[in-house]
Every structure is written in C-alpha cells, then in structure tokens.
Design a protein around this motif. Sequence first.
Motif, short mmCIF file in Angstrom:
data_model
loop_
_atom_site.label_atom_id
_atom_site.label_comp_id
_atom_site.label_asym_id
_atom_site.label_seq_id
_atom_site.Cartn_x
_atom_site.Cartn_y
_atom_site.Cartn_z
N ILE A 14 2.12 7.65 8.54
CA ILE A 14 2.66 6.22 8.55
C ILE A 14 4.16 6.30 8.24
O ILE A 14 4.81 6.84 7.11
CB ILE A 14 2.10 5.45 7.46
N ALA A 15 5.18 5.57 9.20
CA ALA A 15 6.39 5.72 9.01
C ALA A 15 6.79 4.11 8.46
O ALA A 15 6.48 3.30 9.09
CB ALA A 15 7.18 5.86 10.42
N GLY A 16 7.39 4.47 7.31
CA GLY A 16 7.64 3.20 6.43
C GLY A 16 6.27 2.65 5.82
O GLY A 16 5.68 3.73 5.05
N LYS A 17 6.30 1.51 5.64
CA LYS A 17 5.08 0.96 4.49
C LYS A 17 4.14 0.14 5.34
O LYS A 17 4.43 -0.63 6.36
CB LYS A 17 6.13 0.20 3.52
N VAL A 18 2.87 0.19 5.10
CA VAL A 18 1.90 -0.59 5.71
C VAL A 18 1.74 -1.94 4.28
O VAL A 18 1.32 -1.60 3.41
CB VAL A 18 0.57 -0.07 5.93
N THR A 23 0.88 -1.25 0.06
CA THR A 23 0.14 0.16 -0.01
C THR A 23 0.84 1.17 0.04
O THR A 23 2.02 0.98 0.59
CB THR A 23 -0.96 0.00 1.25
N GLY A 24 0.39 2.48 -0.57
CA GLY A 24 1.15 3.58 -0.36
C GLY A 24 0.45 4.70 -1.13
O GLY A 24 -0.77 4.60 -1.55
N PHE A 25 0.95 5.70 -1.15
CA PHE A 25 0.55 7.06 -1.67
C PHE A 25 0.13 7.07 -2.96
O PHE A 25 -0.89 7.48 -3.41
CB PHE A 25 1.54 8.13 -1.56
N THR A 26 0.89 6.07 -3.81
CA THR A 26 0.12 5.75 -5.47
C THR A 26 -1.22 5.40 -5.27
O THR A 26 -1.75 5.76 -6.17
CB THR A 26 1.50 5.20 -5.99
#
Length: 345
Positions: free
Chosen positions: A335-339, A47-50
């Motif tokens: 969020i610090a890092g990646k979920v 998951t992420g900003f994109t």
Amino acid sequence: MPIEENMYKRVELTALGGPEVLRIVTEASLPEPAPGQVRVRVLSAGTGFTDTIIRQGQYPGVKDKPPFTLGYDWFGVVDRLGEGVSSVELGQCVADMPVIGGYSQYLCVAADQLVAAPSGLDPAEAVCMILSYTTAYQMLTREVHLQRGQRCLVHAAGGAVGSALLELGALLGLEMIGTGSQAKKALIEGFGAQFIDYRNESVSERVAQLAPGGVDAVFDTLGGQSWSVSYHCLRKGGRLVAFGALQLTTGQETVPQLLLGFSKLLLLWRLLPDGKSSSFYNIQTRRKRYPNDFKEDLAALFQLLADGKLHPAIAECASLDDIVEIHRRLDSGDIAGKVVLDCTR
C-alpha cells in the motif's frame, strides 16, 4: 450507515492471528456515555502497520485479550454528552488515538482525551493527521533540531508515516531522501524527495552519493539491522531516530537481531566519541509523558490541513466491511500511503 436506527457496526478482533480473525459485529443499540464521557459518531478511522501487529499480539502497549475492537485512531463528531461534560459541544469535530477501539461507527470516550478539530475538514485527510502525521511532526520537531536545507533519510518512505515525513520535511525546508520499492517511486518523488530503490541499490552507497559526508537525520522504522546501516549514513552531529521494527513482523529479522539493534541504539552508540546520537521514538509513550504536546501538535496539524498546506497520501477509502482484505494488503506491504476506513458506510 447503521442497518436500522440505533444499530451500528464495529470490527471485532476475535483472536490473535491473521486477517481472517477480524469480523463485523452489528450492535442492537448505541452505546451510552458515562459521566465525563461523550458519544462520538465516527466518520473515519485510520489503518496501518500498527493495527496489524496489535492483531498479531506483538504490540507491547496492548494488554487486552480478544475479543475487542481494533483501530488505533479515529476522527468524528460529538453525538451525545455524558453527565458533567462542558469542554466540548454537540456536533463538534474531535479526534483521539486510543490504540484500540477506532474501527466502529459509534464509541464513547473520555471528554478530556479529545482533541478538537476545525469544522469542514475532509474526514479521510483529517484522520491521517492523528497517528501518521503527529508521529512524523514530533520526530521532525521534538526529537531532532534541524535547520532549513539540512538533509534527512526516511526509510519506508512510501508508507503512511514515511510519506508524512516527506511532506512535513519539505514544508520545513529540508532536503528529503526516501527509500522504497519501485512501486512507490512516484509517490516518494511526488513529495519532492530523492528516491532510493532499497531492493536494487545499496542504501549506504546511494546516500553517500546524494549527501556527501552523510545526512543530518535518519528516521528508521525497519529494525536493528537497518539501524546499523542508518547510523553509518549520519554525518558527525547527525541523529538517528528509530520508531519501529517492521522487519521483525515480516520475518526479515529475528528477536536476537532486534535486541542487538536496541543495545546499539540505546547504549553502545552513545558511548562512541563520533558526535552522532540515536534514540527510539514511540508516540504513545511520549503522549503519556507529555499529553499537552500531543494535543498542541495535532491541533497544529489540523490547522495546516485546514489551510491547505498538507495533502496526505491516501491510497483508498474503504468501508468497515472491507477490513479483512485491507489487512491482507497491509500485511503484504504493497500500500502506497494510507488506507482510511469510511465508518459512515
């Protein structure tokens, strides 16, 4: 796991908008691969900003109209072979970056798109290698040419790509400087980088203190206004690599401001006789142009992970059922890092 045998879950984007437009769909039967395809049992999805800007309808590379399954990248195991497929084997670990489709327990994909991975990788760590680490690796090794001991500035260094840049930069012997909020200070410094609190400090003044004469490279995902600051942080001969426009989606920047930033980045600054250079990086554009580079780079990262040389910053492993809350947190930027989504749950 699927509720019953042959049933599986996926996340559907029902309309463009906020996190509330996402819903869980339960399919009554598993998909069947067409000739040249394989069916994959997805173990993890990134998951992420994109994903959030695709959800909002602001990602230029996605022309699909809802409903469709969201999910930029995934890691899984080959579950069934379609007719004519001999390049992969049942049970083999594979990965892909389809831009959409990854938030699912099962999917079908063209066999020639897959990147093989060593067995035994942790699925949560492995999926971090696909979008986040390949983006960072290609920017560090293909967009710029750096020597050990040179200095780099990374914006949004507490995020998934930012933290990947810090770890890979340290592995390459580079001196890294990262901007972020106080909440992400420990993460950034944990990768051996020098920290700049962008909310309470002047980035340009702090860079001048930490790297007199300027840095050798800047990696900036924020947007046009930030690119101008970043360009001035470069030494003569330095390079700015822009790779996103985060502040446009958060409302901190307008479209005209971003377009002005692009005109500087891709035209005006290139006319200046200051010895500096600038470019814009997009992983999908580059993959289409150089598909073998993508496969080689991701395979190299999988091997570094297997060798214990990479330790991605994973904020949380969540289930597909948690996707609405995860997207709310992605929107907030806390969020610090990646979920990572554990698609087996």
